[in-house]
Design a protein around this motif. Structure first.
Motif, PDB file in Angstrom:
ATOM      1  N   THR A 183       0.808  -1.226   0.000  1.00 45.37           N
ATOM      2  CA  THR A 183       0.000   0.000   0.000  1.00 45.37           C
ATOM      3  C   THR A 183       0.841   1.276   0.000  1.00 45.37           C
ATOM      4  OG1 THR A 183      -0.166  -0.042   2.428  1.00 45.37           O
ATOM      5  CG2 THR A 183      -1.910  -1.151   1.178  1.00 45.37           C
ATOM      6  N   ILE A 184       2.140   1.164  -0.244  1.00 42.74           N
ATOM      7  CA  ILE A 184       2.999   2.348  -0.127  1.00 42.74           C
ATOM      8  C   ILE A 184       2.622   3.439  -1.129  1.00 42.74           C
ATOM      9  CG2 ILE A 184       4.770   1.360  -1.636  1.00 42.74           C
ATOM     10  CD1 ILE A 184       5.255   3.788   1.348  1.00 42.74           C
ATOM     11  N   CYS A 185       2.220   3.044  -2.345  1.00 43.26           N
ATOM     12  CA  CYS A 185       1.922   4.049  -3.371  1.00 43.26           C
ATOM     13  C   CYS A 185       0.711   4.897  -2.980  1.00 43.26           C
ATOM     14  CB  CYS A 185       1.690   3.377  -4.711  1.00 43.26           C
ATOM     15  SG  CYS A 185       3.136   2.514  -5.360  1.00 43.26           S
ATOM     16  N   SER A 186      -0.356   4.241  -2.554  1.00 46.66           N
ATOM     17  CA  SER A 186      -1.576   4.971  -2.192  1.00 46.66           C
ATOM     18  C   SER A 186      -1.435   5.698  -0.874  1.00 46.66           C
ATOM     19  CB  SER A 186      -2.768   4.009  -2.132  1.00 46.66           C
ATOM     20  OG  SER A 186      -2.520   2.950  -1.221  1.00 46.66           O
TER      21      SER A 186
ATOM     22  N   LYS B  83      -1.872   1.136  -7.080  1.00 46.81           N
ATOM     23  CA  LYS B  83      -1.505   2.171  -8.048  1.00 46.81           C
ATOM     24  C   LYS B  83      -2.736   2.862  -8.638  1.00 46.81           C
ATOM     25  CE  LYS B  83       2.960   0.092  -9.107  1.00 46.81           C
ATOM     26  NZ  LYS B  83       3.778   1.192  -8.552  1.00 46.81           N
ATOM     27  N   ASN B  84      -3.869   2.176  -8.695  1.00 47.01           N
ATOM     28  CA  ASN B  84      -5.101   2.856  -9.097  1.00 47.01           C
ATOM     29  C   ASN B  84      -5.446   3.980  -8.107  1.00 47.01           C
ATOM     30  OD1 ASN B  84      -6.239   1.862 -11.565  1.00 47.01           O
ATOM     31  ND2 ASN B  84      -6.682  -0.083 -10.551  1.00 47.01           N
ATOM     32  N   LYS B  85      -5.317   3.679  -6.821  1.00 49.65           N
ATOM     33  CA  LYS B  85      -5.569   4.704  -5.806  1.00 49.65           C
ATOM     34  C   LYS B  85      -4.541   5.827  -5.905  1.00 49.65           C
ATOM     35  CE  LYS B  85      -7.599   1.434  -2.499  1.00 49.65           C
ATOM     36  NZ  LYS B  85      -7.415   0.760  -1.183  1.00 49.65           N
ATOM     37  N   GLN B  86      -3.303   5.461  -6.179  1.00 50.49           N
ATOM     38  CA  GLN B  86      -2.251   6.460  -6.335  1.00 50.49           C
ATOM     39  C   GLN B  86      -2.562   7.415  -7.485  1.00 50.49           C
ATOM     40  OE1 GLN B  86       1.490   4.846  -7.699  1.00 50.49           O
ATOM     41  NE2 GLN B  86       2.680   6.540  -6.835  1.00 50.49           N
ATOM     42  N   GLU B  87      -2.918   6.853  -8.636  1.00 52.53           N
ATOM     43  CA  GLU B  87      -3.231   7.701  -9.787  1.00 52.53           C
ATOM     44  C   GLU B  87      -4.435   8.593  -9.520  1.00 52.53           C
ATOM     45  OE1 GLU B  87      -3.561   5.944 -13.577  1.00 52.53           O
ATOM     46  OE2 GLU B  87      -1.529   5.095 -13.589  1.00 52.53           O
ATOM     47  N   ALA B  88      -5.443   8.059  -8.855  1.00 52.15           N
ATOM     48  CA  ALA B  88      -6.634   8.862  -8.566  1.00 52.15           C
ATOM     49  C   ALA B  88      -6.280  10.073  -7.715  1.00 52.15           C
ATOM     50  CB  ALA B  88      -7.683   8.002  -7.866  1.00 52.15           C
ATOM     51  N   SER B  89      -5.392   9.905  -6.757  1.00 53.07           N
ATOM     52  CA  SER B  89      -5.008  11.037  -5.910  1.00 53.07           C
ATOM     53  C   SER B  89      -4.229  12.084  -6.694  1.00 53.07           C
ATOM     54  CB  SER B  89      -4.187  10.551  -4.709  1.00 53.07           C
ATOM     55  OG  SER B  89      -2.860  10.209  -5.070  1.00 53.07           O
TER      56      SER B  89
END
Length: 209
Positions: free
Chosen positions: A84-87, A139-145
């Protein structure tokens, strides 16, 4: 004629694409401030380089993130290795970027993230669904942010990453169904085409060789 040099903030510079980016950035004369959990993981020659500033800390620590970004011209994010590090880290990095006038931020995610999933062939979709599903979710959560918080960003979605020597050639676009690319070439693409200029501004190209 000498090329312009920049001060770069780098997250995830001790391994993979991030390490390749660190090496190339220093070779090109850029100054790099690199946030790493364990500085001993960096090669000795890079730790001793005159153009590197090493910050010992975690990308989920707002104070350390701020220390890394202050005074930079651009930010490069190449995180991974934890489910979960990316998000977790990206919103904290975003907050610091916003506080510093929306610095150009270049982020490595993956082919199969976001709308790129619909372009993949069946085999590559199966890989995303069954082999790396947790990474794709993170990474989906990361991109959304990134899209929600930032205005000056480029997301890079490489295909299967290889440890081979870079060729200096790549195919970047939005209708790629599968493929692989050297980590060195991902780093070159970011430094050549993403850190400055508007070619990929607020876009998320896939990248293969």
């Amino acid at each position: 004629m000498s090329l312009p040099t920049f001060k770069l903030a780098l997250f995830g510079g001790s391994r993979g694409v991030g390490l390749c980016t660190l090496k190339q950035a220093l070779q090109r004369g850029h100054s790099v401030t690199c946030l790493v959990r364990n500085p001993a993981n960096l090669p000795d020659d890079l730790r001793a380089h005159s153009n590197i500033t090493i910050i010992h800390g975690d990308a989920t620590d707002p104070a350390k993130v701020e220390e890394t970004i202050v005074g930079s011209d651009a930010v490069i994010v190449s995180l991974g290795g934890h489910p979960t590090i990316c998000s977790q880290a990206q919103p904290i990095i975003n907050n610091a970027v916003v506080a510093h006038n929306q610095l150009r931020t270049v982020v490595v995610t993956s082919m199969g993230v976001g709308d790129s999933y619909t372009k993949l062939n069946w085999v590559t979709k199966q890989f995303c669904d069954w082999i790396i599903p947790n990474a794709i979710i993170d990474k989906n959560k990361q991109e959304a942010s990134i899209v929600e918080q930032l205005t000056n960003w480029v997301i890079v979605r490489p295909g299967r990453l290889l440890d081979s020597v870079g060729t200096g050639k790549w195919n970047a676009g939005f209708d790629i169904s599968t493929g692989s690319i050297s980590r060195e070439d991902v780093a070159s693409f970011m430094l050549d085409e993403c850190v400055v200029g508007d070619k990929w501004l607020k876009q998320a190209p896939m990248l293969v060789d």
